[in-house]
Scaffold this motif. Structure first.
Motif, short mmCIF file in Angstrom:
data_model
loop_
_atom_site.label_atom_id
_atom_site.label_comp_id
_atom_site.label_asym_id
_atom_site.label_seq_id
_atom_site.Cartn_x
_atom_site.Cartn_y
_atom_site.Cartn_z
N ASP A 43 6.17 -3.54 -9.17
CA ASP A 43 7.62 -3.60 -9.07
C ASP A 43 8.13 -4.98 -9.49
O ASP A 43 9.14 -5.10 -10.18
CB ASP A 43 8.10 -3.27 -7.66
N GLN A 44 7.42 -6.02 -9.08
CA GLN A 44 7.81 -7.39 -9.45
C GLN A 44 7.65 -7.60 -10.96
O GLN A 44 8.50 -8.24 -11.59
CB GLN A 44 6.98 -8.41 -8.68
N GLU A 86 -4.03 -2.25 0.09
CA GLU A 86 -4.27 -2.65 -1.31
C GLU A 86 -3.33 -1.91 -2.26
O GLU A 86 -2.78 -2.50 -3.19
CB GLU A 86 -5.72 -2.38 -1.71
N THR A 87 -3.15 -0.59 -2.03
CA THR A 87 -2.27 0.16 -2.93
C THR A 87 -0.82 -0.24 -2.72
O THR A 87 -0.06 -0.32 -3.69
CB THR A 87 -2.41 1.68 -2.73
N THR A 88 -0.44 -0.51 -1.50
CA THR A 88 0.93 -0.98 -1.23
C THR A 88 1.18 -2.31 -1.92
O THR A 88 2.22 -2.52 -2.54
CB THR A 88 1.16 -1.09 0.29
N ALA A 89 0.21 -3.22 -1.84
CA ALA A 89 0.35 -4.53 -2.50
C ALA A 89 0.38 -4.36 -4.02
O ALA A 89 1.15 -5.05 -4.70
CB ALA A 89 -0.80 -5.44 -2.09
N ASP A 95 -1.82 5.87 1.29
CA ASP A 95 -1.51 4.46 1.03
C ASP A 95 -2.39 3.56 1.89
O ASP A 95 -2.60 3.80 3.07
CB ASP A 95 -0.04 4.17 1.33
N LYS A 118 1.47 -1.77 -5.72
CA LYS A 118 2.77 -1.22 -6.09
C LYS A 118 3.84 -2.30 -6.05
O LYS A 118 4.73 -2.34 -6.91
CB LYS A 118 3.14 -0.06 -5.15
N LYS A 119 3.76 -3.19 -5.09
CA LYS A 119 4.72 -4.28 -4.99
C LYS A 119 4.59 -5.21 -6.19
O LYS A 119 5.60 -5.64 -6.77
CB LYS A 119 4.51 -5.05 -3.69
N ARG A 120 3.36 -5.51 -6.60
CA ARG A 120 3.15 -6.36 -7.78
C ARG A 120 3.69 -5.70 -9.04
O ARG A 120 4.30 -6.35 -9.89
CB ARG A 120 1.67 -6.68 -7.94
#
Length: 76
Positions: A19-20, A10-13, A7, A15-17
């Motif tokens: 999920d949203q 960038e990949t964490t962000a 992770d 994944k968050k996008r």
């Protein structure tokens, strides 16, 4: 099998996008279902169609119509 990448911010962000976006999609589907079944309920309450006639026209069973009306219009 290809190993997964570690992770990164960038990949964490990303994944968050995602999920949203999924949450927004789920909310839109729920709103559309409530609107649809409210319209069905309105036709029944106006006595324009019976539950059996609605079920036959929409291609659902009467039980499905009944359950969806309870699920999506219980708070109306």
């Amino acid at each position: 099998m290809t190993p997964t990448r570690p992770d990164t911010p960038e990949t964490t962000a990303a994944k968050k996008r995602l999920d949203q976006a999924a949450a927004a999609r789920d909310q839109a589907v729920e709103t559309a279902q409530r609107t649809y079944w409210a319209a069905v309920k309105a036709e029944m309450e106006a006595k324009n169609l019976t539950q059996a006639a609605i079920a036959a026209h929409l291609g659902f069973s009467r039980e499905h119509v009944r359950k969806q009306l309870i699920r999506y219009t219980a708070d109306q």
